[in-house]
Design a protein around this motif. Structure first.
Motif, PDB file in Angstrom:
ATOM      1  N   UNK A 229     -12.288  14.532  34.038  1.00 35.69           N
ATOM      2  CA  UNK A 229     -11.616  15.826  33.942  1.00 35.69           C
ATOM      3  C   UNK A 229     -11.333  16.141  32.470  1.00 35.69           C
ATOM      4  N   UNK A 230     -11.697  17.358  32.062  1.00 40.38           N
ATOM      5  CA  UNK A 230     -11.433  17.845  30.712  1.00 40.38           C
ATOM      6  C   UNK A 230     -10.553  19.077  30.821  1.00 40.38           C
ATOM      7  N   UNK A 231      -9.539  19.159  29.966  1.00 39.69           N
ATOM      8  CA  UNK A 231      -8.665  20.325  29.948  1.00 39.69           C
ATOM      9  C   UNK A 231      -9.199  21.387  29.007  1.00 39.69           C
ATOM     10  N   UNK A 232      -8.627  22.596  29.027  1.00 38.23           N
ATOM     11  CA  UNK A 232      -9.111  23.672  28.168  1.00 38.23           C
ATOM     12  C   UNK A 232      -8.833  23.460  26.676  1.00 38.23           C
ATOM     13  N   UNK A 233      -8.050  22.440  26.331  1.00 41.01           N
ATOM     14  CA  UNK A 233      -7.864  22.125  24.914  1.00 41.01           C
ATOM     15  C   UNK A 233      -8.651  20.879  24.498  1.00 41.01           C
ATOM     16  N   UNK A 234      -9.409  20.292  25.425  1.00 40.21           N
ATOM     17  CA  UNK A 234     -10.237  19.120  25.112  1.00 40.21           C
ATOM     18  C   UNK A 234     -11.611  19.549  24.624  1.00 40.21           C
ATOM     19  N   UNK A 235     -12.262  18.649  23.918  1.00 33.47           N
ATOM     20  CA  UNK A 235     -13.639  18.869  23.484  1.00 33.47           C
ATOM     21  C   UNK A 235     -14.506  17.770  24.089  1.00 33.47           C
ATOM     22  N   UNK A 236     -15.560  18.194  24.775  1.00 36.37           N
ATOM     23  CA  UNK A 236     -16.497  17.266  25.398  1.00 36.37           C
ATOM     24  C   UNK A 236     -17.748  17.167  24.535  1.00 36.37           C
ATOM     25  N   UNK A 237     -18.306  15.986  24.467  1.00 36.06           N
ATOM     26  CA  UNK A 237     -19.557  15.752  23.740  1.00 36.06           C
ATOM     27  C   UNK A 237     -20.695  15.657  24.756  1.00 36.06           C
ATOM     28  N   UNK A 238     -21.798  16.366  24.501  1.00 39.61           N
ATOM     29  CA  UNK A 238     -23.033  16.215  25.279  1.00 39.61           C
ATOM     30  C   UNK A 238     -24.060  15.621  24.333  1.00 39.61           C
ATOM     31  N   UNK A 239     -24.482  14.385  24.614  1.00 35.77           N
ATOM     32  CA  UNK A 239     -25.406  13.691  23.705  1.00 35.77           C
ATOM     33  C   UNK A 239     -26.862  13.824  24.121  1.00 35.77           C
TER      34      UNK A 239
ATOM     35  N   UNK B 272      -5.670  27.131  25.154  1.00 35.60           N
ATOM     36  CA  UNK B 272      -7.108  26.935  25.259  1.00 35.60           C
ATOM     37  C   UNK B 272      -7.746  26.999  23.878  1.00 35.60           C
ATOM     38  N   UNK B 273      -8.548  25.987  23.533  1.00 34.46           N
ATOM     39  CA  UNK B 273      -9.368  26.028  22.322  1.00 34.46           C
ATOM     40  C   UNK B 273     -10.536  26.957  22.630  1.00 34.46           C
ATOM     41  N   UNK B 274     -10.682  28.037  21.859  1.00 36.89           N
ATOM     42  CA  UNK B 274     -11.723  29.034  22.151  1.00 36.89           C
ATOM     43  C   UNK B 274     -12.791  29.129  21.062  1.00 36.89           C
ATOM     44  N   UNK B 275     -12.612  28.407  20.001  1.00 32.53           N
ATOM     45  CA  UNK B 275     -13.601  28.353  18.933  1.00 32.53           C
ATOM     46  C   UNK B 275     -13.492  27.003  18.271  1.00 32.53           C
ATOM     47  N   UNK B 276     -14.618  26.430  17.863  1.00 30.30           N
ATOM     48  CA  UNK B 276     -14.581  25.091  17.271  1.00 30.30           C
ATOM     49  C   UNK B 276     -15.762  24.908  16.329  1.00 30.30           C
ATOM     50  N   UNK B 277     -15.519  24.161  15.267  1.00 35.14           N
ATOM     51  CA  UNK B 277     -16.584  23.676  14.406  1.00 35.14           C
ATOM     52  C   UNK B 277     -16.152  22.305  13.909  1.00 35.14           C
ATOM     53  N   UNK B 278     -17.113  21.464  13.611  1.00 32.12           N
ATOM     54  CA  UNK B 278     -16.839  20.094  13.199  1.00 32.12           C
ATOM     55  C   UNK B 278     -17.437  19.892  11.813  1.00 32.12           C
ATOM     56  N   UNK B 279     -16.615  19.386  10.903  1.00 31.47           N
ATOM     57  CA  UNK B 279     -17.049  19.095   9.543  1.00 31.47           C
ATOM     58  C   UNK B 279     -16.590  17.691   9.186  1.00 31.47           C
TER      59      UNK B 279
END
Length: 169
Positions: free
Chosen positions: A71-81, A101-108
């Motif tokens: 289960x993932x919540x709307x503030x979690x980030x899931x990885x698809x490998x 809810x996290x509605x935008x994300x970028x990873x640096x």
């Protein structure tokens, strides 16, 4: 790219569970969500690529159960490998309150930059929907950038940060 409602683009049907590439001319399916277990009721509302692994980092608009039954919540980030989902980042563990809810994300690198659907207080700082908020495992949450001219109540969805120097393909 991921769409917010079903769309046919370039003769291909896309749903809010899909990820696709548009090169300016052609559309290419990268992740067909239904085929990997993303349920019909969930929409991808944040999408990034982990530069270190090439994995997709996904945020969903509602709580979602993804194979193998996590289960993932709307503030979690899931990885698809490319073959399986795993938890990339837990919003609850980082201190994001329920209902946000996290509605935008970028990873640096070690930083995750995100935007939220509603104003939220993290620690002692209140962030608005005009803010991009940075999270780092060492420093926690901090303001990455804000737009003082941003219309109140408008959400900053689906953003992508410019690559760093030397990072342009």
């Amino acid at each position: 790219v991921s769409v917010s409602s079903p769309a046919t683009l370039g003769g291909i049907d896309f749903t809010p569970q899909d990820v696709f590439l548009f090169d300016g001319v052609n559309y290419t399916m990268l992740l067909q969500g239904k085929s990997v277990g993303i349920p019909d009721y969930a929409m991808i509302d944040g999408l990034a690529v982990d530069e270190a692994t090439g994995s997709y980092i996904l945020s969903f608009d509602v709580p979602v159960n993804l194979p193998p039954g996590t289960e993932y919540g709307p503030s979690d980030l899931a990885r698809w490998n490319g073959s399986a989902f795993s938890l990339f980042w837990s919003g609850a563990a980082a201190g994001i309150p329920d209902g946000v809810n996290v509605i935008g994300v970028d990873v640096r690198g070690n930083d995750i930059v995100m935007s939220f659907d509603i104003p939220v207080t993290l620690g002692v700082t209140e962030y608005t929907t005009a803010d991009h908020v940075k999270w780092n495992s060492v420093g926690g949450f901090s303001l990455y950038e804000t737009d003082v001219a941003w219309p109140p109540g408008t959400q900053a969805r689906g953003f992508c940060l410019s690559p760093g120097p030397g990072g342009v393909p």
